[in-house]
Design a protein around this motif. Sequence first.
Motif, short mmCIF file in Angstrom:
data_model
loop_
_atom_site.label_atom_id
_atom_site.label_comp_id
_atom_site.label_asym_id
_atom_site.label_seq_id
_atom_site.Cartn_x
_atom_site.Cartn_y
_atom_site.Cartn_z
N ASN A 564 9.80 -11.31 11.19
CA ASN A 564 9.41 -12.44 11.81
C ASN A 564 9.36 -13.60 10.58
O ASN A 564 9.26 -13.31 9.48
CB ASN A 564 8.13 -12.14 12.33
CG ASN A 564 7.06 -11.63 11.55
OD1 ASN A 564 6.50 -12.50 10.67
ND2 ASN A 564 6.81 -10.45 11.37
N ARG A 565 9.48 -14.77 11.14
CA ARG A 565 9.36 -15.79 10.50
C ARG A 565 7.94 -16.45 10.50
O ARG A 565 7.75 -16.83 11.65
CB ARG A 565 10.44 -16.93 10.68
CG ARG A 565 11.83 -16.57 10.26
CD ARG A 565 12.90 -17.28 10.56
NE ARG A 565 14.34 -16.78 10.03
CZ ARG A 565 14.91 -15.60 10.05
NH1 ARG A 565 14.32 -14.73 10.79
NH2 ARG A 565 15.98 -15.32 9.43
N GLN A 566 7.39 -16.74 9.63
CA GLN A 566 5.92 -17.22 9.44
C GLN A 566 6.08 -18.92 9.07
O GLN A 566 6.48 -19.21 8.05
CB GLN A 566 5.16 -16.53 8.43
CG GLN A 566 5.03 -15.28 8.58
CD GLN A 566 4.03 -15.00 9.80
OE1 GLN A 566 3.16 -15.87 10.20
NE2 GLN A 566 3.98 -13.56 10.18
N HIS A 567 6.25 -19.60 10.13
CA HIS A 567 6.23 -21.02 9.85
C HIS A 567 4.97 -21.62 9.43
O HIS A 567 4.12 -21.61 10.38
CB HIS A 567 7.22 -21.74 11.11
CG HIS A 567 8.51 -21.44 11.31
ND1 HIS A 567 9.44 -22.05 10.79
CD2 HIS A 567 9.01 -20.49 11.80
CE1 HIS A 567 10.61 -21.63 11.15
NE2 HIS A 567 10.37 -20.47 11.85
N VAL A 568 4.84 -22.22 8.43
CA VAL A 568 3.58 -22.79 8.20
C VAL A 568 3.69 -24.22 7.91
O VAL A 568 4.70 -24.74 7.33
CB VAL A 568 2.94 -21.95 6.81
CG1 VAL A 568 2.90 -20.46 7.09
CG2 VAL A 568 4.03 -22.25 5.64
N LYS A 638 1.22 -22.21 2.66
CA LYS A 638 1.70 -20.82 2.66
C LYS A 638 0.61 -19.64 2.22
O LYS A 638 0.62 -18.57 2.74
CB LYS A 638 3.02 -20.82 1.67
CG LYS A 638 4.31 -21.16 2.26
CD LYS A 638 5.38 -20.68 0.90
CE LYS A 638 6.54 -21.02 1.63
NZ LYS A 638 7.55 -20.81 0.29
N ARG A 641 -1.69 -18.85 4.95
CA ARG A 641 -1.34 -17.86 5.78
C ARG A 641 -1.11 -16.49 5.13
O ARG A 641 -1.22 -15.37 5.74
CB ARG A 641 0.21 -18.66 6.30
CG ARG A 641 0.68 -17.67 7.32
CD ARG A 641 -0.06 -17.29 8.48
NE ARG A 641 0.45 -16.15 9.41
CZ ARG A 641 -0.25 -15.51 10.10
NH1 ARG A 641 -1.45 -15.33 9.89
NH2 ARG A 641 0.31 -14.34 10.77
N ILE A 645 -2.33 -13.01 6.64
CA ILE A 645 -1.58 -11.73 6.88
C ILE A 645 -1.97 -10.53 6.09
O ILE A 645 -2.31 -9.44 6.62
CB ILE A 645 -0.02 -11.91 6.33
CG1 ILE A 645 0.64 -13.00 7.28
CG2 ILE A 645 0.60 -10.65 6.34
CD1 ILE A 645 2.01 -13.58 6.82
N ILE A 729 6.57 -9.09 2.19
CA ILE A 729 6.47 -10.70 2.50
C ILE A 729 7.38 -11.34 1.42
O ILE A 729 7.06 -11.03 0.07
CB ILE A 729 4.96 -10.91 2.16
CG1 ILE A 729 4.17 -10.13 3.32
CG2 ILE A 729 4.72 -12.53 2.50
CD1 ILE A 729 2.56 -10.25 3.04
N HIS A 759 7.84 -10.17 6.69
CA HIS A 759 7.46 -11.64 6.92
C HIS A 759 8.11 -12.82 5.90
O HIS A 759 8.04 -12.43 4.88
CB HIS A 759 5.98 -11.61 6.77
CG HIS A 759 5.02 -10.52 7.34
ND1 HIS A 759 4.67 -10.79 8.46
CD2 HIS A 759 4.89 -9.30 6.76
CE1 HIS A 759 3.91 -9.61 8.91
NE2 HIS A 759 4.08 -8.70 7.78
N MET A 761 8.39 -16.55 4.91
CA MET A 761 7.46 -17.73 5.11
C MET A 761 8.48 -18.87 4.76
O MET A 761 9.16 -19.01 3.84
CB MET A 761 6.42 -17.36 4.02
CG MET A 761 5.62 -16.01 4.14
SD MET A 761 4.10 -16.29 3.32
CE MET A 761 3.20 -17.37 4.31
#
Length: 817
Positions: A564-568, A638, A641, A645, A729, A759, A761
């Motif tokens: 999954n992509r963590q867009h921050v 970043k 977030r 996580i 990550i 993950h 980021m």
Amino acid sequence: EDALDGRDPIADRQVAWLTGLLGSEPEVASPPEISVEVMRGARSWLGGLIDPAEGRSVRLCLQLSEPLEGVLDATPEQIEKASWPLGFHLLVTDDPPTIIDAAQIWADGGGGRLASVLGPEESAGDLLLGELARAQRIWPRLQDALEDIDPTELELGTAEAHAFLQDVRPILQEAGVEVLAPSWWGQATSRIGVRLSIEPHGESDKAPGMGLSSLVDYAWEISIGDESVGLEELRRLAEQGVPLIRIGDRWVEIRKEDFEKANSFLEKHPGGASTLGEVLRLAAGGEDEGGPQITGIRTSGWVQELLGDERETTEDCVRPIEVPKAFKGTLRPYQERGLAWLAFLDRFGLGGCLADDMGLGKTIQMIALLQHERATAEGRVIRPTLLVCPMSVAGNWRRELERFSPELKVHIQHGPQRPVGEAFATRADECDVVVTTYALVSRDRTWIESVEWERVVLDEAQHVKNPPTKQATAIRSLKSRHRVALTGTPVENRLTELWSIMEFCLPGFLGPQAEFRRRYAIPIERHRDELRGERLKQLVGPFVLRRLKTDEGVADDLPPLVENRQHVPLTPEQARLYDTVVQDMLRQVDEATGMRRRGLVLSGLVRLKQICNHPAHFLKETDIAPKTGERLSQRSGKSARLVEILEEVLAGDDRALVFTQFRQMGHLLATILRQEFDMEPLFLHGGTPQGRRDQMIERFQSGDSSPIFLLSLKAGGVGVNLTSANHVIHYDRWWNPAVENQATDRAFRIGQTRTVNVHKMITSGTLEERIDQMIEQKTDLARRIIGTGESWLTELDSDRLRDVLSLRETSLEDESA
């Protein structure tokens, strides 16, 4: 017309065509050698002008059938006069399609299916005639059929049928007409080709064990499909001028140019004795030299055992072998097959590349091979194996050798106290395995070369993908009976990387690099030449074994991998810094050229990535101890977030790997984790001593450490087993997907029992998001063009660069939230 003045229509087919169109004569003057090409071009142009009726539910369908009578044992004259029926039909584009014969249309309107798709004012007969008239504008021969009241077919002679299949059919298809041809048309078995026969040289049928230098006898024979044809018989057939003839139970195409190619090829390559490598190269490149198509290879004796025949692959020929009794573990079925394949190549004196996906156990397959050759030596002296690997995995090899093969004597050639000169040669002779690093092979080349090695093994063999380097040259100069390359990424960006690895495994097999680029790399990479790609695959196929985790029967028990992509967002501080750097960078880039411009872009990209990571990273703040009440993590979207996580990771009693490409950022993250979680995380980077590195890995795997492991991408991304982690990550992105995948596979590999969550980021609205989108949309293009790093961005013009780098509205976090 003025543009044609002074230009010769005989020398230029385009001038000939335009002169014919604009002139008063009803023909186009052109010499015989280009008249066919002019005709094809004209028909293709006409076809493009005719509406292909896309989207219509009913289309014209023409079907050419073979002659039904008078062709068995017929003379060429009878074959020439044979009748080929071209049937007329309408095709309803159902799924599957429905074909209605013209005879049925004239008898009853084509039945209910046609009536349901045609309008009340349109009859099936009128539609058929209209479609035939449309096709007649492309192929006037249909005019004869249109003179009938209810046409059902058109009779063609053999020469007409051949011309229809070769020239007319493609143009009609472009115009939306469905044209069904006999099943043999277009198949290799319906054309003249040559077949290669290879058999052992001399009387002995035992494999000589000399690899590609082994002598073989080879010969070429002309073939049509499966049938061998004598040269004189073929000459006779070609001179008769009948384009389609019947041989046995099939029709074949006889082209004069095919005969001339085959004849010329046999004169240049009469056969005889040669090395196996030369013969295989000839088989792969014959067509490139203007030769005929190569329709197959026949083998016998040990050559058949090595290469198989036309019905087998090399893997089919590999016999299962018993796992060595000394092996302290269990091999999975696919690993047993890998061991048998390695032993199979060894027996023939051939090198190979074990290119299994990362985490599938290439290490233990190689260890089992070392034990197998000693268990089956039958009195033969087994020389030591030299294993070359990155420094980061040398300790892992030592541990795995001790675990699975404690009886093997292992020497790690590293450190200031390592033996040199004669002392090294003596030490090597006392061992079964010598492990050293890529850097030391070049430095210690003189005495490493003095040892007679049984085998040289390259782990993470992509390290030799740049052929001109001293390191690659030193490695290729080592003398050994066998060579094996281990890599999970045989091709990351360019096909020349495959050439480099194969040049180590089988020197000279793929020819000089310049010839390889001309013959394979450029046609495949630039022009998507599928035929060349298939030919290269066939050439290297026997010597490269690659299995993926997703292959059936390989790693069926591996748990799922969830990405999954963590867009921050950026914080306001980050956004101000980012915008300032972009504007300053673009101003300087607009005024620079050449190497200076590229240097400015690359340095600017690094600064932008640092800002996306954390303001303190970009500002190089050394005193980062947070003030009272201040949370260092909150200065960056970043890191804020990341903390969220990791809170979930710790709450679930899970373990996580956090990768960053910057050592300074790793230290900054360690400080953040101390403040947020009151823990001392492990941090492995390029400056970590080997002993300390091994200790960290053992502690993390055993659970006797912090559950969070920080790693620099280059130092911790390859060659280590960290399956106790179930979260990976990627704090900052590396734009080569293969490098990120290698890092992920530290956790997602054999031995993992839990779902692995990855993950990635990405800072919204910034450079990171745009490049991630490019990679996702054009993954293949990224692999070929982006390369390793960001150098491709330096070639963008200023407007494109501004678009890639500038902030988008989504980049800033909502301060009111």
